[in-house]
Scaffold this motif. Structure first.
Motif, PDB file in Angstrom:
ATOM      1  N   PHE A 113     -12.327   1.389  -5.710  1.00 10.33           N
ATOM      2  CA  PHE A 113     -11.859   1.691  -4.264  1.00 10.33           C
ATOM      3  C   PHE A 113     -10.772   0.796  -3.776  1.00 10.33           C
ATOM      4  O   PHE A 113     -10.581   0.328  -2.957  1.00 10.33           O
ATOM      5  CB  PHE A 113     -12.887   1.008  -3.500  1.00 10.33           C
ATOM      6  N   THR A 114      -9.349   1.288  -4.458  1.00 12.57           N
ATOM      7  CA  THR A 114      -8.243   1.130  -3.878  1.00 12.57           C
ATOM      8  C   THR A 114      -7.141   2.183  -4.476  1.00 12.57           C
ATOM      9  O   THR A 114      -7.912   3.259  -4.997  1.00 12.57           O
ATOM     10  CB  THR A 114      -7.716  -0.486  -4.616  1.00 12.57           C
ATOM     11  N   LEU A 168      -8.132  -9.977   3.767  1.00 17.12           N
ATOM     12  CA  LEU A 168      -7.599  -8.648   3.792  1.00 17.12           C
ATOM     13  C   LEU A 168      -8.547  -7.592   3.417  1.00 17.12           C
ATOM     14  O   LEU A 168      -8.710  -6.639   4.130  1.00 17.12           O
ATOM     15  CB  LEU A 168      -6.321  -8.369   2.660  1.00 17.12           C
ATOM     16  N   GLY A 169      -9.094  -7.708   2.206  1.00 20.01           N
ATOM     17  CA  GLY A 169     -10.036  -6.697   1.706  1.00 20.01           C
ATOM     18  C   GLY A 169     -11.512  -6.965   1.872  1.00 20.01           C
ATOM     19  O   GLY A 169     -11.954  -7.809   2.758  1.00 20.01           O
ATOM     20  N   ILE A 170     -12.444  -6.292   1.078  1.00 20.23           N
ATOM     21  CA  ILE A 170     -13.761  -6.574   1.267  1.00 20.23           C
ATOM     22  C   ILE A 170     -14.220  -7.036  -0.043  1.00 20.23           C
ATOM     23  O   ILE A 170     -13.765  -7.015  -1.168  1.00 20.23           O
ATOM     24  CB  ILE A 170     -14.360  -5.247   1.516  1.00 20.23           C
ATOM     25  N   PHE A 178     -13.493   0.612   1.129  1.00 18.67           N
ATOM     26  CA  PHE A 178     -14.851   0.646   0.982  1.00 18.67           C
ATOM     27  C   PHE A 178     -15.872   0.937   2.322  1.00 18.67           C
ATOM     28  O   PHE A 178     -16.639   1.688   1.916  1.00 18.67           O
ATOM     29  CB  PHE A 178     -15.120  -0.795   0.377  1.00 18.67           C
ATOM     30  N   PHE A 211     -12.252  -5.783  -4.077  1.00 17.12           N
ATOM     31  CA  PHE A 211     -11.903  -4.175  -4.008  1.00 17.12           C
ATOM     32  C   PHE A 211     -10.325  -4.429  -3.966  1.00 17.12           C
ATOM     33  O   PHE A 211      -9.735  -5.056  -3.136  1.00 17.12           O
ATOM     34  CB  PHE A 211     -12.391  -3.444  -2.972  1.00 17.12           C
ATOM     35  N   GLY A 212      -9.779  -4.093  -4.911  1.00 16.61           N
ATOM     36  CA  GLY A 212      -8.248  -3.926  -5.083  1.00 16.61           C
ATOM     37  C   GLY A 212      -7.441  -5.160  -5.164  1.00 16.61           C
ATOM     38  O   GLY A 212      -6.333  -5.402  -5.207  1.00 16.61           O
ATOM     39  N   ASP A 260      -6.811   1.811   1.860  1.00 20.85           N
ATOM     40  CA  ASP A 260      -6.344   0.875   0.865  1.00 20.85           C
ATOM     41  C   ASP A 260      -7.357  -0.401   0.896  1.00 20.85           C
ATOM     42  O   ASP A 260      -8.135  -0.705   0.124  1.00 20.85           O
ATOM     43  CB  ASP A 260      -4.972   0.519   0.786  1.00 20.85           C
ATOM     44  N   TYR A 261      -6.888  -1.139   2.006  1.00 21.70           N
ATOM     45  CA  TYR A 261      -7.558  -2.769   1.978  1.00 21.70           C
ATOM     46  C   TYR A 261      -8.999  -2.710   2.268  1.00 21.70           C
ATOM     47  O   TYR A 261      -9.786  -3.391   1.650  1.00 21.70           O
ATOM     48  CB  TYR A 261      -6.995  -3.477   3.192  1.00 21.70           C
ATOM     49  N   ARG A 262      -9.560  -1.851   3.108  1.00 16.90           N
ATOM     50  CA  ARG A 262     -10.961  -1.817   3.469  1.00 16.90           C
ATOM     51  C   ARG A 262     -11.412  -0.048   3.148  1.00 16.90           C
ATOM     52  O   ARG A 262     -12.096   0.431   4.029  1.00 16.90           O
ATOM     53  CB  ARG A 262     -10.998  -2.231   4.811  1.00 16.90           C
ATOM     54  N   ASN A 266     -18.708  -4.849   6.855  1.00 18.63           N
ATOM     55  CA  ASN A 266     -19.346  -4.078   5.840  1.00 18.63           C
ATOM     56  C   ASN A 266     -20.877  -4.048   5.840  1.00 18.63           C
ATOM     57  O   ASN A 266     -21.481  -2.789   5.571  1.00 18.63           O
ATOM     58  CB  ASN A 266     -18.713  -4.578   4.486  1.00 18.63           C
ATOM     59  N   TYR A 326      -7.512  -7.728  -3.494  1.00 18.56           N
ATOM     60  CA  TYR A 326      -6.561  -8.206  -2.331  1.00 18.56           C
ATOM     61  C   TYR A 326      -7.281  -9.576  -1.976  1.00 18.56           C
ATOM     62  O   TYR A 326      -8.355  -9.983  -2.444  1.00 18.56           O
ATOM     63  CB  TYR A 326      -6.565  -7.314  -1.279  1.00 18.56           C
ATOM     64  N   THR A 358       0.841  -1.215  -0.046  1.00 17.07           N
ATOM     65  CA  THR A 358       0.092   0.094  -0.004  1.00 17.07           C
ATOM     66  C   THR A 358       0.823   1.169   0.058  1.00 17.07           C
ATOM     67  O   THR A 358       0.311   2.266  -0.141  1.00 17.07           O
ATOM     68  CB  THR A 358      -0.765   0.019   1.174  1.00 17.07           C
TER      69      THR A 358
END
Lengths: 230, 493
Positions: A185-186, B70-72, A60, B63-64, A56-58, B136, B66, A44
């Motif tokens: 969204f990153t 890690l992510g959503i 959203f 998202f991203g 970055d990761y979250r 979320n 990942y 990141t």
């Protein structure tokens, strides 16, 4: 008395659950903390892992947490809006009630607090802090102005409009990654660039925008309550 | 490419909400038509996704890019996309109606605000259904409840503020209770992603039974408060009866159902059958639901205000759905999901037809409905169809859902529930039938008995007719819907 008793019993029960569940979990708890420590900064571009997760990761989640603040601000202003235009509150600014010493010190502290807030916002990706935290400090600094200048008039409508535009900008910047990385969204910049310096541009931009948005939101809430106080 | 469509449609809805203020100085019809175009575009996109998911199977969106822990993640399966599609369709019908009558008690310069809230509401509901992340879900739940509070208080009257205050207090307890459950799960599993949490629970939950049991309790109670399951229903009648009619329809028909969908997700996706077989969730849910089915109708009978009566009726109907969930079988879940759809149609039709009557006649008392069948035939006929559906008369969706629920109860060996269903149906008849009979057979002394078509805007009449027709259509030909819902239920269990 009975109510307090029930409340205490409930809190104790919740506490007991935590105690019970805390035993013997070593082999279950597959933590992602190791992963963050190992790859977080690299992926990141942020040394502050909290910022890495938030922006970055979250991202959203964070975007819409900021959105909740915006909706709540609009709601509070909406509920406290009256048909007759009222003047800003003056209760704190009553010269008899606010000691001169306090006013003088506020004048001294105000620029320092503002600078500290900006520092925290801008350095969110390298040291503890970030947009949300720094924004709260900036908002507090602005609120001190009410002690210094009792006659200060604030146009809440203007603040909220600017806040909405900032939020829209944040959303647009966060969505830009669809063009560079193929998902919403990153971080806009892919993470294989040298040393993560490009990614820092994005993180600083977003931190500044989020910081201002939060500061304006808290300022608006406070001013609305101040008006309501009259 | 097609995996981007759900998030694109969410962004479109949010963007629409954010650009409405820019049209402040234009004629208001510009805003409403643009809003309709956006809704239609999102509807078409969702139809595409629905078709794709039906053919290719579920898909995930990260998202991203990942990894999941890690992510959503968004998880777009038939369950999610079908209900999003249904919600969008129903909202479109209600939206058209609201262009004729957002007005009930809302000041004209506040229309823009009403539509902003409507789009954010819709955005949050899409987020809740699509997301595959427990935290979320909480974020979107907060957006949804704050928006709902604003919609309830938009009329700026004293009773609205009381109702919205009560709503916000109870719903915050619900949200926090849910969040606490999520925290308990995160503590032992280390994930918030639903798939990973479920995996961890499936393998290890016997190592932390206290934690899992408490988490399930907190989460189900939290969502239960928000979906007005019986003992937690106290906020609902006030909130839904004081809001403007079109938003009462949205709140009662859709928003409450979204929380029920979260409950289904929590019970079946997160915990799964291995936990539910051991912890007596099923018994508790069924007991609560059965009480609610009877008590909700009892309360409804005592009401004099028609919209409050409909609010209490919702409490009883939520009981039906929870009963279906509580049976923990494919049949039960399918019946519950069918009732989600059928109750949404019927309650929307009831609130909108009552809204049309309130719009024209400015009356809200049940006793003032005498002879209304002659003054407002279309609205009253739609009301009658929907009310008959609520009672469970054949040829309406209500009959099919009660039939399914009854069969599911017998299949689960709970014959006493069939008795509860029948009693509840009788109670429904006791408060709906007198209104219908009085409206069509009794003279109103102050009115001349002439049949005429009511003069309300066509944008209000059209949606009413569509809803009435849908209730009858799905009552006569439920086959397709039932087959799809059966596949959905089987995929959840």
């Amino acid at each position: 008395m009975i109510r307090q008793g029930i409340l205490i019993v409930m809190l104790l029960a919740i506490f007991a659950v935590f105690i019970v569940s805390l035993s013997d979990l070593d082999q279950l708890y597959q933590t992602s903390a190791d992963y963050f420590r190992e790859y977080g900064a690299e992926q990141t571009g942020s040394n502050n892992l909290v910022t890495a997760i938030l922006l970055d990761y979250r991202l959203f989640d964070s975007l819409f947490e900021a959105g909740i603040l915006l909706i709540a601000v609009s709601g509070i202003i909406w509920i406290s809006k009256h048909d007759i235009e009222e003047k800003n509150a003056r209760f704190m600014l009553d010269k008899f009630k606010t000691p001169d010493l306090f006013v003088t010190f506020s004048r001294l502290v105000y620029p320092l607090m503002l600078a500290f807030g900006f520092y925290i916002i801008v350095n969110g990706h390298v040291s503890p802090g970030g947009g949300f935290q720094g924004g709260a400090i900036v908002a507090t600094a602005i609120l001190i102005l009410y002690y210094i200048d009792a006659e200060k008039e604030t146009n809440i409508g203007m603040i909220v409009t600017v806040e909405k535009f900032l939020y829209l900008t944040i959303l647009i910047i966060a969505s830009l990654s669809i063009f560079t990385r193929g998902t919403f969204f990153t971080n806009v910049f892919p993470y294989d660039t040298h040393g993560g310096s490009n990614q820092a541009i994005y993180l600083v931009t977003l931190n500044i925008l989020v910081g201002f948005k939060v500061a304006l939101g808290l300022w608006a809430i406070f001013t609305a309550f101040l008006k309501e106080g009259r | 490419m097609i995996a981007q469509l759900p998030i694109v449609s969410m962004v479109m809805l949010l963007g629409m909400a954010l650009i409405i203020p820019l049209f402040k100085r234009r004629n208001f019809s510009v805003t409403t038509s643009l809003g309709f175009v956006v809704l239609l575009a999102v509807w078409v996109l969702t139809l595409l996704v629905l078709w794709h998911v039906r053919v290719e199977g579920p898909m995930t969106y990260r998202f991203g890019n990942y990894e999941a822990f890690l992510g959503i993640e968004l998880y777009i399966d038939l369950f999610a996309v079908l209900f999003v599609f249904f919600i969008l369709s129903l909202i479109m019908v209600i939206y058209v109606y609201s262009t004729g009558d957002a007005t009930e008690g809302v000041a004209e310069k506040e229309y823009g605000r009403y539509y902003i809230l409507l789009f954010i509401l819709l955005f949050a509901m899409l987020g809740i259904i699509y997301t595959n992340d427990l935290f979320n879900t909480y974020v979107f739940m907060e957006i949804l409840s704050i928006t709902t509070v604003s919609i309830i208080s938009i009329k700026r009257k004293k009773e609205n503020y009381t109702a919205s205050f009560r709503y916000v207090m109870l719903n915050e307890i619900g949200s926090l209770s849910y969040l606490f459950g999520v925290a308990l799960l995160y503590m032992v599993t280390g994930y918030t992603n639903i798939g990973l949490v479920a995996e961890s629970i499936g393998q290890h939950w016997t190592a932390y039974p206290a934690n899992a049991t408490t988490a399930i309790g907190f989460m189900v109670v939290g969502v239960g408060i928000k979906s007005a399951v019986f003992p937690f229903h106290v906020w609902l009648p006030d909130a839904h009866s004081t809001a403007p009619s079109s938003s009462s329809a949205i709140l009662s028909a859709i928003v409450v159902k979204v929380y029920i969908l979260i409950m289904i997700k929590v019970l079946f996706r997160v915990f799964g059958l291995s936990v539910l077989d051991v912890i007596p969730v099923s018994t508790l849910l069924i007991a609560v639901a059965a009480t609610g089915m009877i008590m909700g109708s009892m309360f409804a009978m005592a009401q004099t205000d028609i919209k409050r009566m409909l609010g209490y009726s919702s409490v009883a109907q939520v009981g039906y759905i929870v009963m279906g969930i509580g049976l923990i079988s494919v049949l039960g879940l399918q019946a519950a999901l069918f009732h989600v759809v059928s109750h949404a149609l019927m309650k929307a039709a009831l609130f909108l037809s009552v809204g049309a009557i309130i719009y024209k006649k400015k009356i809200r008392k049940v006793s003032e409905f005498n002879g209304m069948g002659f003054e407002m035939p279309v609205a009253m006929v739609v009301f009658t169809i929907a009310a008959l559906g609520m009672i469970g008369v054949p040829m309406t969706t209500g009959f099919i859902s009660k039939l399914n629920l009854g069969l599911a109860a017998l299949d689960g060996g709970q014959a006493v529930l069939v008795f509860v269903l029948i009693v509840s149906g009788f109670l429904n008849a006791l408060y709906y039938l007198p209104i219908i009979i009085n409206a069509f057979l009794k003279d109103n002394p102050s009115q001349i008995r002439v049949m005429r078509v009511e003069k309300i805007p066509k944008t209000m009449l059209g949606p009413l007719v569509v809803l009435g027709a849908l209730i009858v259509y799905f009552g006569l030909f439920p086959g397709v819907l039932i087959r799809v819902l059966e596949a959905v239920a089987a995929s959840l269990l």
